[in-house]
Design a protein around this motif. Structure first.
Motif, short mmCIF file in Angstrom:
data_model
loop_
_atom_site.label_atom_id
_atom_site.label_comp_id
_atom_site.label_asym_id
_atom_site.label_seq_id
_atom_site.Cartn_x
_atom_site.Cartn_y
_atom_site.Cartn_z
N LYS A 59 0.82 -1.21 0.00
CA LYS A 59 0.00 0.00 0.00
C LYS A 59 0.85 1.27 0.00
N VAL A 60 1.93 1.23 -0.77
CA VAL A 60 2.70 2.45 -1.00
C VAL A 60 1.82 3.37 -1.86
N PRO A 61 1.79 4.67 -1.57
CA PRO A 61 0.93 5.58 -2.35
C PRO A 61 1.22 5.47 -3.85
N LYS A 62 0.15 5.60 -4.65
CA LYS A 62 0.27 5.38 -6.09
C LYS A 62 1.30 6.28 -6.75
N LYS A 63 1.32 7.55 -6.33
CA LYS A 63 2.27 8.50 -6.92
C LYS A 63 3.70 8.06 -6.69
N GLU A 64 3.91 7.59 -5.46
CA GLU A 64 5.24 7.14 -5.07
C GLU A 64 5.65 5.93 -5.91
N ILE A 65 4.71 4.98 -6.07
CA ILE A 65 5.00 3.79 -6.88
C ILE A 65 5.39 4.22 -8.29
#
Lengths: 370, 274
Positions: free
Chosen positions: A104-110
């Motif tokens: 559940k790493v934030p989407k932007k970060e991924i």
């Protein structure tokens, strides 16, 4: 505090001790190479760090914490496997981001990490391919990318380049160093290839039969081997090891003798060993047709073409000595003269096989790789 | 795989004979199901009647609750298949990826039950089911079939072909067993799971002895039991009707097979994992 510390770590399967006793520290941010012949316990050691193998006894600390009973997933490690272990049913992109999505790493970060990894490892354009549609080199880069995006503190690599051809290996090595310079993880890298060890490693830990033989910089491992095994394992052709007797400023081989510098005389006297053996690398022995000062004679057995040089196999008091020569003109049966370069000699205790050490003032003479 | 033409001619003859032997009974059954009984006795070897009739199918639908029976068979086979696949998959996962004491012994004991003849467990199972008050009910048929050692064996073998390093990568990424099972193992084992399911379905669909013991009333019957009604000595043998029931009995498994055959063949020829 991203160091890894082994404290009397042992690993056995039933009655077989694979790792006998490890006691060393891998420093934060360094590239440590675990080197050794097959079956020496290097992969087991790596897998203990990863938490994929239990530790039979002793303590393992990572980042200052005791991790003996900490499961793999909680150790902040990323690992690249020899067979890459890419998920065959997932595309390149899915392979790289799967773990991040599950965490559940934030989407932007991924997305940002993915972009970074794709660029750095030249995987752009391959995002939607399946692993089976990639070449070996590309798969290896995907495996690296997948490990890199985790941004873990510890980066473990288990013979990551051994399935690549020679040319790809050279570029992959450079890539790896580049990655490390960017992320500064603590890298533990398992290999049996000494060239890889020399080029990638900040330090090399040489293992044999589950015992640590030497842990030091590549330069020291090469030029100041701690024992006979290290001297013979590192370098090709291997270091020549010869029976010797010390007598009055000379080293005696059978009926021939060779003068040695005072520094070494002092070192030999200081060492309490009764029986010693002499070591010299093939590139540190001069070979000639005509006798000169301080030479010994030997008989040529055979010559091997190594490309840039020739390896001349000599019979020297019934022991084999290998000498490197740029000349081709050596013939079996011929008598030749050899002169070991005493600046580069090694002396080991015969019983313990350990080096008796090097004379103080010779330290500065140890050449350093550029 | 390439076979040179010289080799392939005799092989093709063997294949053709095999196919003929396998297909003939089916064609015979389909052909006979459209004949009158008299026609069938007069021309047993003609595959198709000159005066095809649906009266055999009509007889089946008139004399027995045919739709109910087909539905029963489908329900039993489906429930058994779903439970067996789920239990087999979970057990196989545990046997392959969990480390626990006595794992190999337990696996060995479990697998050895494959070699127990059905007749050994038949009577104890019957007593248990009837004591539970489940005789003459679909649950009575279903209950003893919900787990299966053969399924565990097949899926364990399939899971073992998945490289362990894939699971290790997932473990390093802190995946739970549930996530590993759903996202990695199940997709990679899908061909094996599919073909095992179909095999379970067909076995449950064709099951005869156990339903015969449990089911008494015709509205609870399954297709194989209905079929037996027309060839038993009691009802008198009406083999064209029996052939019509046979055709109905084989249509659904056959359709399933045709839908999923690439998985079935895949499981037997390769692990499906590259």
């Amino acid at each position: 505090m991203k160091e890894i510390r082994f404290e009397n770590v042992k690993k056995s399967y039933g009655n077989t001790e694979v790792v006998k006793e490890l006691d060393f520290t891998i420093h934060e941010g360094e590239r440590l190479i675990l080197l050794g012949p097959s079956g020496c316990g290097k992969s087991t050691t790596l897998r203990m760090i990863a938490g994929l193998e239990n530790i039979s006894s002793g303590n393992l600390y990572m980042g200052g914490k005791l991790v003996n009973d900490v499961p793999s997933g909680k150790r902040e490690v990323a690992m690249v496997f020899q067979n890459y272990a890419l998920y065959p049913h997932m595309t390149v992109k899915q392979n790289i981001v799967y773990a991040l999505r599950m965490k559940k790493v934030p989407k932007k970060e991924i997305a940002a990490r993915l972009e970074d990894a794709l660029t750095m490892l030249q995987l752009r354009g391959l995002e939607d391919r399946l692993p089976k549609d990639l070449s070996g080199g590309q798969r290896q880069r995907v495996a690296l990318a997948r490990a890199v995006v985790k941004q873990a503190d510890f980066f473990l690599l288990d013979e990551p380049l051994s399935n690549l051809d020679a040319q790809l290996r050279v570029s992959a090595r450079k890539e790896l160093v580049k990655i490390h310079e960017k992320y500064k993880q603590t890298i533990v890298y398992v290999t049996h290839d000494q060239i890889e060890a020399m080029t990638v490693g900040d330090r090399i830990a040489l293992l044999n039969e589950g015992v640590l033989q030497m842990i030091d910089t590549p330069e020291n491992v090469y030029h100041r081997p701690a024992n006979i095994f290290t001297a013979k394992f590192i370098g090709a052709p291997p270091t020549n090891i010869l029976e010797m007797v010390y007598y009055d400023g000379h080293i005696q081989f059978g009926f021939q003798k060779m003068a040695i510098p005072d520094g070494w005389v002092g070192q030999i006297k200081k060492a309490k060993s009764t029986e010693m053996v002499f070591g010299i690398r093939p590139e540190h022995v001069e070979i000639m047709k005509e006798p000169r000062e301080n030479v010994m004679f030997a008989t040529v057995k055979s010559v091997e073409n190594l490309g840039a040089e020739y390896a001349v196999y000599l019979d020297f008091h019934n022991e084999e000595v290998i000498v490197l020569s740029s000349e081709k003109e050596w013939h079996a049966g011929e008598q030749v003269y050899i002169r070991p370069n005493v600046q580069h000699m090694h002396i080991f205790d015969k019983a313990t096989t350990n080096s008796i050490g090097y004379p103080e003032r010779m330290v500065s003479r140890v050449p350093v790789f550029n | 795989m390439k076979i040179s033409k010289k080799v392939s001619v005799p092989w093709h003859i063997v294949f053709l004979i095999t196919i003929f032997l396998l297909i003939f009974p089916i064609v015979f059954a389909v052909g006979s199901s459209f004949k009158t009984l008299q026609d069938a006795y007069n021309n047993p070897l003609s595959l198709f009647s000159l005066n095809p009739t649906l009266e055999n199918y009509q007889t089946f639908f008139d004399s027995l609750p045919a739709l109910q029976i087909t539905l029963n068979t489908f329900l039993i086979a489906s429930v058994v298949t779903i439970f067996k696949v789920v239990t087999s998959f979970l057990a196989a996962y545990a046997f392959v990826y969990f480390i626990f004491k006595g794992k190999n012994t337990l696996y060995f004991i479990l697998i050895s039950t494959i070699f127990l003849p059905f007749t050994v467990t038949m009577i104890p199972n019957y007593l248990i089911i009837s004591n539970l008050g489940l005789s003459d009910s679909l649950w009575g048929v279903v209950l003893p079939q919900l787990a299966d050692a053969m399924g565990i064996f097949l899926l364990t073998q399939a899971l073992r072909t998945i490289p362990v390093s894939l699971i290790e990568v997932a473990r390093l990424d802190d995946m739970s067993h549930w996530q590993i099972m759903r996202d990695i193992v199940l997709p990679l084992a899908r061909p094996a799971v599919t073909s095992t399911s179909i095999w379970f379905f067909i076995t449950a669909w064709n099951e005869y002895v156990w339903p015969v013991l449990i089911l008494k009333s015709t509205e609870n019957f399954t297709l194989p039991l209905a079929l037996q009604m027309y060839i038993s000595s009691e009802g008198g043998t009406n083999f064209t009707v029996a052939m019509a029931v046979s055709v109905i009995t084989m249509i659904i498994p056959l359709a399933l097979y045709l839908m999923f055959q690439r998985y079935i063949i895949g499981t037997f020829t390769s692990s499906g994992i590259k």
